[in-house]
Write an enzyme that holds these catalytic residues in place. Sequence first.
Site, mmCIF file in Angstrom:
data_model
loop_
_atom_site.group_PDB
_atom_site.id
_atom_site.type_symbol
_atom_site.label_atom_id
_atom_site.label_comp_id
_atom_site.label_asym_id
_atom_site.label_seq_id
_atom_site.Cartn_x
_atom_site.Cartn_y
_atom_site.Cartn_z
ATOM 1 N N SER A 360 54.997 49.530 78.587
ATOM 2 C CA SER A 360 54.447 48.233 78.182
ATOM 3 C C SER A 360 53.160 47.972 78.944
ATOM 4 O O SER A 360 52.916 48.535 80.014
ATOM 5 C CB SER A 360 55.458 47.103 78.457
ATOM 6 O OG SER A 360 55.787 47.059 79.837
ATOM 7 N N GLY A 361 52.327 47.126 78.366
ATOM 8 C CA GLY A 361 51.056 46.778 78.977
ATOM 9 C C GLY A 361 50.530 45.494 78.391
ATOM 10 O O GLY A 361 51.241 44.782 77.664
ATOM 11 N N SER A 362 49.262 45.188 78.670
ATOM 12 C CA SER A 362 48.685 43.921 78.226
ATOM 13 C C SER A 362 48.501 43.866 76.719
ATOM 14 O O SER A 362 48.319 42.789 76.153
ATOM 15 C CB SER A 362 47.328 43.707 78.915
ATOM 16 O OG SER A 362 46.450 44.785 78.638
ATOM 17 N N PHE A 363 48.553 45.026 76.022
ATOM 18 C CA PHE A 363 48.356 45.046 74.578
ATOM 19 C C PHE A 363 49.660 45.260 73.822
ATOM 20 O O PHE A 363 49.650 45.590 72.647
ATOM 21 C CB PHE A 363 47.343 46.129 74.198
ATOM 22 C CG PHE A 363 45.951 45.840 74.680
ATOM 23 C CD1 PHE A 363 45.106 45.024 73.953
ATOM 24 C CD2 PHE A 363 45.507 46.356 75.875
ATOM 25 C CE1 PHE A 363 43.830 44.744 74.401
ATOM 26 C CE2 PHE A 363 44.229 46.091 76.333
ATOM 27 C CZ PHE A 363 43.387 45.268 75.601
ATOM 28 N N GLY A 364 50.805 45.076 74.488
ATOM 29 C CA GLY A 364 52.081 45.183 73.806
ATOM 30 C C GLY A 364 53.001 46.195 74.458
ATOM 31 O O GLY A 364 52.687 46.785 75.492
ATOM 32 N N SER A 365 54.157 46.380 73.846
ATOM 33 C CA SER A 365 55.173 47.305 74.330
ATOM 34 C C SER A 365 55.362 48.436 73.336
ATOM 35 O O SER A 365 55.166 48.261 72.130
ATOM 36 C CB SER A 365 56.505 46.572 74.539
ATOM 37 O OG SER A 365 56.365 45.524 75.487
ATOM 38 N N VAL A 366 55.762 49.604 73.846
ATOM 39 C CA VAL A 366 55.976 50.780 73.005
ATOM 40 C C VAL A 366 57.440 51.188 73.082
ATOM 41 O O VAL A 366 57.986 51.335 74.177
ATOM 42 C CB VAL A 366 55.077 51.956 73.440
ATOM 43 C CG1 VAL A 366 55.301 53.160 72.526
ATOM 44 C CG2 VAL A 366 53.612 51.552 73.427
ATOM 45 N N LYS A 381 54.424 50.720 68.595
ATOM 46 C CA LYS A 381 53.710 49.799 69.475
ATOM 47 C C LYS A 381 53.810 48.404 68.899
ATOM 48 O O LYS A 381 53.370 48.150 67.781
ATOM 49 C CB LYS A 381 52.244 50.213 69.625
ATOM 50 C CG LYS A 381 51.504 49.401 70.684
ATOM 51 C CD LYS A 381 50.184 50.028 71.059
ATOM 52 C CE LYS A 381 49.557 49.297 72.240
ATOM 53 N NZ LYS A 381 48.299 49.926 72.668
ATOM 54 N N ASP A 446 38.736 54.185 78.541
ATOM 55 C CA ASP A 446 39.887 54.189 79.454
ATOM 56 C C ASP A 446 40.556 55.559 79.458
ATOM 57 O O ASP A 446 41.786 55.665 79.404
ATOM 58 C CB ASP A 446 40.890 53.106 79.034
ATOM 59 C CG ASP A 446 41.924 52.815 80.114
ATOM 60 O OD1 ASP A 446 41.641 53.096 81.300
ATOM 61 O OD2 ASP A 446 43.021 52.327 79.779
#
Length: 474
Positions: A360-366, A381, A446
């Site tokens: 997971s991160g700032s742009f959603g979860s996988v 995602k 990135d």
Amino acid sequence: MNLLWFQTTTAASALGNETDRLVLLKIKEFITNDPHDVMSSWNDSIPFCNWHGVTCSLQHQRVTTLNLEGNNLVGSISPYIGNLTLLRFIYLQNNSFSGNIPQQVGRLFRLQHLNLTRNIFGGEIPVNWSSCSELKIVDFKVNSLIGQIPTELGYLAKLVVLNLGVNNLTGGIPLSLGNLSSLTGLSVAFNNIAGKIPDEIGRLKRLSIFTTSSNKLTGITLPNLQRFGIGINEFSGPIPTSLSNASQLQIFDISDNNFEGLVPTNLGNLQDLLWLGEVPTKAVFQNSSAISIIGNSGLCGGVPEMQLLACPIQVTKQGKNRNSNGKSSSFSSIDIQPNVSFKSLYQATGVFSPSNLIGSGSFGSVYKGILDEEERVVAVKWSRFKALVFEFMTNGSLERWLHPLEDSENQSTDFSLLQRLNIVIDVAYALHYLHNLCEQPIIHCDLKPSNVLDNDMIAHVSDYGLARILTSHK
């Protein structure tokens, strides 16, 4: 007198211990396939309290927890389970158990959690729950249960979560569920339930999550909610103005129904509302001048005049392959597959189960998921009810290969120089494609080992959350 009591208690405890051991062996007998050999410890050479998935009480050495979650076990539940009289927690989710849920489960008067999620249980839900007065969580989602929701579930006074989503249940929602004053979560989504939602449900003051999507339900009186999903049902008439009383409402989905008339203006008072679902295109929503969506930048769908983003969930598949000589071939275009329904993703990921969370991160979860009858393994995602579905990369990230964890099987010593060189070439080809072969150049922004994924020793550049399109004026 005290000595007699001690001897009687000791004898009773020893008898209970032997009963628990024999019951566990019966449970093992009903398991027909154990692909990970997790049941191998269930033998007389090891005390049963040390068997895989078994937890015992410290004082009496009696079974209190049975946790066989996520082992791909095949078989059924032995009816002897009803003899584990101190059992409090049953976790059998994410397996392939089938057959009926044994009526004998209703004997477990100390049972608090019963989780059978994502199996193949069929038949009807047992009705003899009167002895299970301690039950707090009942989770039967993603199975093949049939019949009606038992009225008896409404007498479990301590029940906090009842999830019956993604089954084949029929009938209506029992009035008795309105007795569950401790209930915070109720889901009957993706069944064949019909009729009016009982007004008694609306009086449950602690109910914060209620989902009935994809049924044939009507009627609405439901304040005090945080998540409210009734999409794909048969609700009709005007949208109730009383919904604005749900001051904590965050997610609100009424898509694919037969509502008509004006959208209540007081819905704009819901300050915590994060997601309103896909804007419909029928009835009043056909006329873009009849409604206002100003200030709701997260909306999608609707008629073209609204100029909103589309809401499709698309399956994308990376287009780079390596030919037989081990070198990377030319890039093919992205293959856009048919849209995937929310129900499919709901089932594929085990209702977005934490056990399937990859990262997971700032742009959603996988999440890892298994899609359709072909059992394709995919990565989903997910972010605020929007999703992208990708091919699952079986070997994880380059980061894990270069810096493996202590208990990881992917040791860097098994990562040859030739394999490393091939991955460098793959990444270079990917960057070349992004910079020079796209219609508009893309800068990844990135690039790092954790964003390089591997599938069969073919590297793929991933995670474009920070990527930028390079315009002509730069």
